[in-house]
Motif scaffolding. Structure first.
Motif, PDB file in Angstrom:
ATOM      1  N   LYS A  28       0.832  -1.203   0.000  1.00 49.08           N
ATOM      2  CA  LYS A  28       0.000   0.000   0.000  1.00 49.08           C
ATOM      3  C   LYS A  28       0.868   1.255   0.000  1.00 49.08           C
ATOM      4  O   LYS A  28       0.610   2.203  -0.738  1.00 49.08           O
ATOM      5  N   ARG A  29       1.885   1.266   0.846  1.00 49.99           N
ATOM      6  CA  ARG A  29       2.767   2.421   0.923  1.00 49.99           C
ATOM      7  C   ARG A  29       3.529   2.616  -0.376  1.00 49.99           C
ATOM      8  O   ARG A  29       3.753   3.736  -0.824  1.00 49.99           O
ATOM      9  N   ARG A  30       3.966   1.528  -0.984  1.00 51.93           N
ATOM     10  CA  ARG A  30       4.703   1.612  -2.251  1.00 51.93           C
ATOM     11  C   ARG A  30       3.812   2.165  -3.361  1.00 51.93           C
ATOM     12  O   ARG A  30       4.245   3.009  -4.152  1.00 51.93           O
ATOM     13  N   ILE A  31       2.554   1.697  -3.417  1.00 53.18           N
ATOM     14  CA  ILE A  31       1.615   2.194  -4.430  1.00 53.18           C
ATOM     15  C   ILE A  31       1.346   3.681  -4.203  1.00 53.18           C
ATOM     16  O   ILE A  31       1.322   4.472  -5.156  1.00 53.18           O
ATOM     17  N   ALA A  32       1.151   4.088  -2.947  1.00 48.33           N
ATOM     18  CA  ALA A  32       0.918   5.496  -2.640  1.00 48.33           C
ATOM     19  C   ALA A  32       2.129   6.340  -3.033  1.00 48.33           C
ATOM     20  O   ALA A  32       1.974   7.456  -3.548  1.00 48.33           O
ATOM     21  N   SER A  33       3.324   5.812  -2.835  1.00 47.99           N
ATOM     22  CA  SER A  33       4.537   6.532  -3.197  1.00 47.99           C
ATOM     23  C   SER A  33       4.634   6.717  -4.711  1.00 47.99           C
ATOM     24  O   SER A  33       4.989   7.803  -5.191  1.00 47.99           O
ATOM     25  N   ILE A  34       4.312   5.682  -5.452  1.00 48.58           N
ATOM     26  CA  ILE A  34       4.344   5.769  -6.917  1.00 48.58           C
ATOM     27  C   ILE A  34       3.314   6.775  -7.414  1.00 48.58           C
ATOM     28  O   ILE A  34       3.599   7.585  -8.309  1.00 48.58           O
ATOM     29  N   GLU A  35       2.116   6.758  -6.840  1.00 48.83           N
ATOM     30  CA  GLU A  35       1.076   7.714  -7.233  1.00 48.83           C
ATOM     31  C   GLU A  35       1.506   9.145  -6.920  1.00 48.83           C
ATOM     32  O   GLU A  35       1.256  10.054  -7.709  1.00 48.83           O
ATOM     33  N   GLU A  37       4.578  10.289  -6.784  1.00 51.68           N
ATOM     34  CA  GLU A  37       5.602  10.684  -7.759  1.00 51.68           C
ATOM     35  C   GLU A  37       4.979  11.064  -9.093  1.00 51.68           C
ATOM     36  O   GLU A  37       5.377  12.061  -9.717  1.00 51.68           O
ATOM     37  N   LYS A  38       3.987  10.291  -9.550  1.00 48.54           N
ATOM     38  CA  LYS A  38       3.306  10.611 -10.811  1.00 48.54           C
ATOM     39  C   LYS A  38       2.582  11.946 -10.701  1.00 48.54           C
ATOM     40  O   LYS A  38       2.622  12.768 -11.630  1.00 48.54           O
ATOM     41  N   PRO A  82       6.297  22.708  -7.087  1.00 45.69           N
ATOM     42  CA  PRO A  82       6.462  21.301  -7.470  1.00 45.69           C
ATOM     43  C   PRO A  82       7.910  20.854  -7.294  1.00 45.69           C
ATOM     44  O   PRO A  82       8.841  21.660  -7.409  1.00 45.69           O
ATOM     45  N   ILE A  83       8.088  19.588  -7.013  1.00 51.42           N
ATOM     46  CA  ILE A  83       9.437  19.051  -6.830  1.00 51.42           C
ATOM     47  C   ILE A  83      10.213  19.222  -8.123  1.00 51.42           C
ATOM     48  O   ILE A  83       9.727  18.919  -9.205  1.00 51.42           O
TER      49      ILE A  83
END
Length: 140
Positions: A28-35, A37-38, A82-83
């Motif tokens: 879940k944390r990995r998916i949230a991190s990818i989202e 970043e996108k 934005p980053i």
């Protein structure tokens, strides 16, 4: 027992898996991190697109001031730039645009240049408002 030394091996049975997240939590944390970043990449592209339109020679000064206002709203909504975009990037870009439109020195206080300058100052103020610069600058 206080004051006594344990025998060798008595306290060496620590389980290294204690405190680790489950596989589901990790996914879940990995998916949230990818989202995230996108999402940040999309915001960066949007911000750069707005800045490109702002820097264009065919855009009038009142429109440029309006674009700066839109950038300010993005900064306030996202609580930061934005980053990948820094305050210095914004300052250098806006200064170049002002120079190209002859909005320097005395002209900044007159006509359409005054509108552009006010929008620029408001954008910088909003960036400073959401950014904690106390760690960067000396507080003495």
């Amino acid at each position: 027992i206080p004051g006594q030394v344990n025998a060798v091996g008595d306290d060496e049975s620590a389980d290294v898996r204690i405190g680790r997240d489950s596989e589901e939590d990790y996914k879940k944390r990995r998916i949230a991190s990818i989202e995230f970043e996108k999402n940040m990449e999309a915001k960066r592209v949007l911000f750069r697109g707005m800045f490109t339109k702002f820097a264009g020679n065919e855009t009038s000064l009142p429109d440029k001031a309006q674009i700066l206002g839109s950038m300010k709203e993005i900064v306030l909504a996202d609580r930061g730039l934005p980053i990948g975009i820094t305050r210095d990037d914004v300052v250098k870009g806006v200064r170049a645009v002002k120079f190209n439109n002859k909005c320097t020195k005395r002209a900044v206080k007159e006509g359409e240049c005054k509108i552009l300058e006010k929008s620029y100052v408001k954008l910088l103020a909003s960036i400073d408002q959401v950014t904690d610069r106390s760690l960067i600058t000396a507080t003495r």
